[in-house]
Design a protein around this motif. Structure first.
Motif, PDB file in Angstrom:
ATOM      1  N   MET A  48       0.076  22.412 -28.174  1.00  0.00           N
ATOM      2  CA  MET A  48      -0.088  23.796 -27.408  1.00  0.00           C
ATOM      3  C   MET A  48       1.320  24.335 -27.405  1.00  0.00           C
ATOM      4  N   ALA A  49       2.531  23.849 -27.808  1.00  0.00           N
ATOM      5  CA  ALA A  49       3.676  24.680 -28.101  1.00  0.00           C
ATOM      6  C   ALA A  49       3.483  25.692 -29.432  1.00  0.00           C
ATOM      7  N   VAL A  50       2.825  24.723 -30.654  1.00  0.00           N
ATOM      8  CA  VAL A  50       2.575  25.644 -31.656  1.00  0.00           C
ATOM      9  C   VAL A  50       1.704  26.639 -31.586  1.00  0.00           C
ATOM     10  N   ALA A  51       0.584  26.291 -30.527  1.00  0.00           N
ATOM     11  CA  ALA A  51      -0.463  27.436 -30.658  1.00  0.00           C
ATOM     12  C   ALA A  51       0.187  28.392 -29.996  1.00  0.00           C
ATOM     13  N   SER A  52       0.918  28.315 -28.868  1.00  0.00           N
ATOM     14  CA  SER A  52       1.645  29.473 -28.170  1.00  0.00           C
ATOM     15  C   SER A  52       2.366  30.562 -29.048  1.00  0.00           C
ATOM     16  N   LEU A  53       2.912  30.017 -30.049  1.00  0.00           N
ATOM     17  CA  LEU A  53       3.476  30.873 -31.059  1.00  0.00           C
ATOM     18  C   LEU A  53       2.585  31.937 -31.672  1.00  0.00           C
ATOM     19  N   PHE A  54       1.379  31.660 -31.756  1.00  0.00           N
ATOM     20  CA  PHE A  54       0.394  32.518 -32.269  1.00  0.00           C
ATOM     21  C   PHE A  54      -0.494  33.459 -31.223  1.00  0.00           C
ATOM     22  N   THR A  55      -0.020  33.551 -29.962  1.00  0.00           N
ATOM     23  CA  THR A  55      -0.210  34.469 -28.936  1.00  0.00           C
ATOM     24  C   THR A  55       0.713  35.614 -28.793  1.00  0.00           C
ATOM     25  N   GLU A  56       0.336  36.507 -28.249  1.00  0.00           N
ATOM     26  CA  GLU A  56       1.176  37.845 -28.016  1.00  0.00           C
ATOM     27  C   GLU A  56       2.127  37.820 -26.632  1.00  0.00           C
ATOM     28  N   VAL A  57       2.150  36.627 -26.091  1.00  0.00           N
ATOM     29  CA  VAL A  57       2.862  36.560 -24.744  1.00  0.00           C
ATOM     30  C   VAL A  57       4.274  37.156 -24.699  1.00  0.00           C
ATOM     31  N   ASN A  58       4.639  37.844 -23.761  1.00  0.00           N
ATOM     32  CA  ASN A  58       5.815  38.355 -24.064  1.00  0.00           C
ATOM     33  C   ASN A  58       6.924  38.520 -22.659  1.00  0.00           C
ATOM     34  N   LEU A  59       7.905  38.746 -22.696  1.00  0.00           N
ATOM     35  CA  LEU A  59       8.662  38.922 -21.109  1.00  0.00           C
ATOM     36  C   LEU A  59       9.001  40.460 -21.058  1.00  0.00           C
ATOM     37  N   SER A  60       8.009  41.365 -21.489  1.00  0.00           N
ATOM     38  CA  SER A  60       8.292  42.599 -21.303  1.00  0.00           C
ATOM     39  C   SER A  60       7.901  43.113 -19.650  1.00  0.00           C
ATOM     40  N   SER A  61       8.652  44.010 -19.164  1.00  0.00           N
ATOM     41  CA  SER A  61       8.450  44.690 -17.902  1.00  0.00           C
ATOM     42  C   SER A  61       7.602  45.753 -17.958  1.00  0.00           C
ATOM     43  N   GLY A  62       7.038  46.120 -19.156  1.00  0.00           N
ATOM     44  CA  GLY A  62       5.942  47.166 -19.475  1.00  0.00           C
ATOM     45  C   GLY A  62       6.306  48.351 -18.774  1.00  0.00           C
TER      46      GLY A  62
END
Length: 219
Positions: A48-62
């Motif tokens: 799951m940790a490795v897979a999460s690296l290939f997502t575009e999840v971010n901490l942007s306030s947009g």
């Protein structure tokens, strides 16, 4: 897709730290890896940790963020740290434990299924999935696929992960901690829904009218 070095470092360190807490709580590597179900949980955690690296999840306030909801982040962190250690520790001292190896394997199965449900929507949403409650540039509603009947599938996955982790260690305290996760989780859901309702108006109201918030048929 370019993998952020900072994200990769955080994912690796946090995963190893979380598993390290469990190994410590259970009494060491030999005790932890003597259970096939826990080996499966450890492997699934790394995957799951490795897979999460290939997502575009971010901490942007947009473009717009509900900053008042940021209090849930440290609460999730505290519950997470306790969940990493306490279920394993109570397993080791046989305090408030449930069943035997069958319960562990049930927990491992739920953990894996919860992980898939947690990550699937993250891939679907792409850059719209943020660690903060925020509207991202070009934000649009997703109302089909996994979102057709359930508005927060990733959060349901998070709950299933917590229950699976607790059962993998046969821990009643782990189940209590999973239940406590509902407090910040529901607060975050309400903040997100208020922000989406303000952004999309009637479109979002109609979507809410035909879907479940977290648990199909219940809530």
């Amino acid at each position: 897709m370019n993998i952020s070095p900072k994200l990769a470092f955080f994912a690796i360190v946090s995963t190893l730290a979380y598993l390290g807490l469990a190994v410590w709580g259970l009494g060491g590597f030999a005790a932890f890896f003597s259970h096939g179900a826990l080996v499966a949980v450890a492997v699934a955690t790394v995957v799951m940790a490795v897979a999460s690296l290939f997502t575009e999840v971010n901490l942007s306030s947009g473009e717009r963020e509900d900053r008042a909801n940021r209090w849930v982040l440290p609460v999730f962190g505290i519950i997470g740290l306790l969940s990493g250690y306490l279920p394993a520790y109570t397993d080791r001292i046989d305090f408030w434990t449930l069943g035997g190896e069958g319960v562990r394997w049930l927990g491992a199965l739920l953990f894996i299924l919860g992980g898939a449900l947690r990550l699937w929507p993250v891939f679907v949403l792409g850059k719209r999935f943020s660690g903060l409650v925020a509207i991202q540039p070009g934000h649009t509603l997703v109302t089909d696929g996994i979102y057709r009947t359930l508005r927060n599938p990733s959060y349901l996955g998070l709950m299933v992960i917590g229950i699976g982790w607790a059962l993998a260690f046969r821990s009643v305290i782990g189940l209590v901690l999973a239940a406590l996760t509902l407090i910040p989780l529901i607060a975050r859901i309400h903040s997100e829904e208020a922000l989406l309702r303000a952004q999309f108006g009637r479109e979002y109201e109609d979507y809410c009218g035909r879907t479940w918030r977290l648990i199909p048929g219940i809530y």
